[in-house]
Design a protein around this motif. Structure first.
Motif, short mmCIF file in Angstrom:
data_model
loop_
_atom_site.label_atom_id
_atom_site.label_comp_id
_atom_site.label_asym_id
_atom_site.label_seq_id
_atom_site.Cartn_x
_atom_site.Cartn_y
_atom_site.Cartn_z
N SER A 78 0.83 -1.20 0.00
CA SER A 78 0.00 0.00 0.00
C SER A 78 0.86 1.25 0.00
CB SER A 78 -0.91 -0.04 1.23
OG SER A 78 -1.77 1.06 1.24
N GLN A 79 1.97 1.21 0.72
CA GLN A 79 2.88 2.36 0.75
C GLN A 79 3.57 2.58 -0.59
OE1 GLN A 79 5.29 1.18 4.06
NE2 GLN A 79 3.81 1.93 5.57
N GLN A 80 3.75 1.48 -1.34
CA GLN A 80 4.40 1.57 -2.65
C GLN A 80 3.39 1.94 -3.74
OE1 GLN A 80 5.96 -2.35 -3.16
NE2 GLN A 80 7.47 -2.14 -1.53
N ASP A 81 2.11 1.86 -3.44
CA ASP A 81 1.07 2.00 -4.45
C ASP A 81 0.90 3.46 -4.88
OD1 ASP A 81 -2.52 1.43 -4.51
OD2 ASP A 81 -1.05 1.52 -6.12
N SER A 82 1.02 3.70 -6.19
CA SER A 82 0.87 5.06 -6.69
C SER A 82 -0.57 5.30 -7.18
CB SER A 82 1.83 5.29 -7.84
OG SER A 82 1.53 4.37 -8.89
N GLY A 83 -1.38 4.24 -7.19
CA GLY A 83 -2.76 4.38 -7.64
C GLY A 83 -2.94 4.04 -9.10
N GLN A 129 -8.91 -7.50 12.51
CA GLN A 129 -10.03 -6.96 11.76
C GLN A 129 -9.96 -5.43 11.74
OE1 GLN A 129 -13.52 -8.69 13.58
NE2 GLN A 129 -13.40 -10.53 12.33
N ARG A 130 -9.60 -4.86 12.88
CA ARG A 130 -9.48 -3.39 12.96
C ARG A 130 -8.40 -2.90 11.99
NH1 ARG A 130 -5.97 -0.45 15.49
NH2 ARG A 130 -5.21 -2.22 16.66
N LYS A 131 -7.27 -3.60 12.00
CA LYS A 131 -6.16 -3.19 11.13
C LYS A 131 -6.56 -3.29 9.65
CE LYS A 131 -2.33 -4.41 14.17
NZ LYS A 131 -1.25 -5.35 14.44
N ALA A 132 -7.20 -4.41 9.29
CA ALA A 132 -7.59 -4.61 7.88
C ALA A 132 -8.61 -3.56 7.46
CB ALA A 132 -8.16 -6.02 7.69
N VAL A 133 -9.59 -3.31 8.33
CA VAL A 133 -10.64 -2.32 8.00
C VAL A 133 -10.03 -0.93 7.90
CG1 VAL A 133 -12.63 -1.13 9.00
CG2 VAL A 133 -12.60 -3.62 8.88
N ASN A 134 -9.16 -0.57 8.82
CA ASN A 134 -8.57 0.77 8.80
C ASN A 134 -7.67 0.98 7.60
OD1 ASN A 134 -9.96 1.44 11.08
ND2 ASN A 134 -8.23 1.22 12.49
N LEU A 135 -6.95 -0.06 7.19
CA LEU A 135 -6.11 0.06 5.99
C LEU A 135 -7.00 0.21 4.75
CD1 LEU A 135 -3.32 0.13 4.74
CD2 LEU A 135 -3.31 -2.37 4.68
N THR A 136 -8.11 -0.53 4.72
CA THR A 136 -9.05 -0.41 3.61
C THR A 136 -9.63 1.00 3.57
OG1 THR A 136 -9.64 -2.74 3.85
CG2 THR A 136 -11.13 -1.39 2.55
N ARG A 137 -9.95 1.54 4.72
CA ARG A 137 -10.53 2.89 4.78
C ARG A 137 -9.51 3.95 4.36
NH1 ARG A 137 -13.47 4.67 9.99
NH2 ARG A 137 -13.77 6.43 8.60
N GLN A 138 -8.25 3.67 4.70
CA GLN A 138 -7.17 4.59 4.31
C GLN A 138 -7.06 4.65 2.78
OE1 GLN A 138 -3.72 3.59 6.74
NE2 GLN A 138 -2.44 4.56 5.22
N ARG A 139 -7.24 3.47 2.15
CA ARG A 139 -7.12 3.39 0.70
C ARG A 139 -8.41 3.82 0.00
NH1 ARG A 139 -3.45 0.75 -1.45
NH2 ARG A 139 -4.75 -0.21 -3.03
N ASN A 140 -9.51 3.71 0.69
CA ASN A 140 -10.83 4.08 0.13
C ASN A 140 -11.51 5.02 1.11
OD1 ASN A 140 -11.10 1.92 -2.20
ND2 ASN A 140 -10.42 0.81 -0.38
N PRO A 141 -11.23 6.33 1.02
CA PRO A 141 -11.71 7.28 2.03
C PRO A 141 -13.24 7.37 2.15
CG PRO A 141 -10.02 8.27 0.65
CD PRO A 141 -10.39 6.98 0.01
#
Lengths: 69, 273
Positions: B86-91, B165-177
């Motif tokens: 995710s950190q390497q992802d430019s979109g 679950q919290r970590k996975a959901v929060n990372l998903t939210r970070q990538r999909n605001p």
């Protein structure tokens, strides 16, 4: 799926990535990806939103082709 | 133009032989199981139950510990990998996006599997209390140790599950605001689904229907096992009633939604929840 689209082409013209296009049309990046691959047919509402953002008509973006028997 | 009765009759005639074959096969299996159960004498079953009362709680605690360690390792690795990508992802890279999504989905699946294993093992571990009551265990202390270990495993498992679950959901939210919801919210499912777009909601519909079909089949099999258990005395009528209650709940929930009048937001799952 008989619905073909030129979304990727129009998105390239706009110069935005899938995430940004998704933000503009109110959909997720995954949905934009699914539509571009032809794995998902958007609703009329979403198709109209996409056309509006891409500054073209729905017919420019999407074409319906029946499978030939 | 309405289809003629002949079309329906033809469709019925085509499907009937397979349906009849399945019914006959199920009946024959039932007969075999019945005779097999009768062949095992009541004494044999009692001895089997006594042996299970000894090793089942210990096996449950052991299996739970192994599952906990395995899931902790796998989830940790999967989440860290997703975070790095995710950190390497430019979109721009679609494949990278899909890889990250798959990794996070696997983390969530692993936590769901751990939950099921833990609850099952905890249920089995409570057999030690029956052993103590029936005075079949060598002593109270070993039984209490097994029960205590099982309780600790349950607490740790819940902590690990919620954490990942919290970590996975929060990372998903970070990538999909646009996504909303915290895993600590009681109505998290509803809030999350409401923030999904039409394609994601359609995917949820499909997943829900697949879950309904699987639950219906599982309930019918569970009813069969519980009924045979009741017949041969290794479980009571409560098991049959519980299975039927779960079966009824899935059927009622499904048909209530199927009969639900579409609102102005027709096609939106948020109008049905």
């Amino acid at each position: 799926m008989p619905l073909r689209n030129r979304l990727k082409e129009y998105r390239a013209r706009l110069g935005v990535n899938q995430q940004e296009l998704g933000r503009r049309i109110g959909a997720s990046r995954q949905t934009v990806s699914l539509i571009e691959r032809g794995d998902y047919s958007p609703s009329v509402t979403l198709a109209l939103k996409i056309a509006q953002v891409c500054q073209c008509t729905v017919e420019d973006l999407f074409t319906y082709e029946e499978d030939e028997a | 133009m309405k289809r003629s009765d002949q079309t329906f009759t033809q469709a019925d005639r085509k499907a009937k032989p397979k349906f009849t074959g399945i019914l006959i096969a199920a009946g024959l299996i039932g007969v075999v199981l019945g005779f097999a159960g009768n062949w095992l004498s009541v004494q044999d079953l009692d001895q089997l139950a006594q042996a299970a009362n000894w090793w089942a709680p210990v096996a449950a605690v052991t299996i739970n510990a192994i599952a906990l360690a395995a899931v902790w390792t796998l989830c940790g690795r999967g989440y860290r990998q997703a975070q790095t990508l995710s950190q390497q992802d430019s979109g721009e890279d679609e494949h990278l996006e899909e890889t990250i999504d798959k990794l996070l989905n696997r983390v969530l699946m692993a936590t769901a599997a751990l939950n099921l294993i833990t609850f099952s093992c905890f249920g089995l571990a409570t057999l030690v209390l029956r052993i103590v009551r029936e005075d079949a265990w060598p002593g109270v202390i070993p039984a209490l140790v097994v029960m205590l270990v099982s309780l600790v495993e349950l607490a740790v498992s819940l902590k690990v599950t919620v954490s990942f679950q919290r970590k996975a959901v929060n990372l998903t939210r970070q990538r999909n605001p646009e996504k909303e919801g915290s895993v600590y919210q009681l109505d998290f499912n509803k809030v999350w689904v409401n923030s999904c777009d039409e394609a994601e909601q359609a995917q949820i519909y499909r997943a829900g229907f697949a879950g309904y079909k699987a639950a219906s089949f599982a309930c019918s099999m569970a009813w069969l096992v519980a009924t045979l258990g009741c017949l041969f005395g290794f479980c009571g009528p409560l098991s049959v009633l519980l299975v039927c209650a779960i079966w009824a709940a899935t059927q009622i929930a499904y048909f209530r939604q199927a009969m639900n009048k579409p609102s102005a937001q027709a096609g939106s799952i948020s109008s049905l929840i």
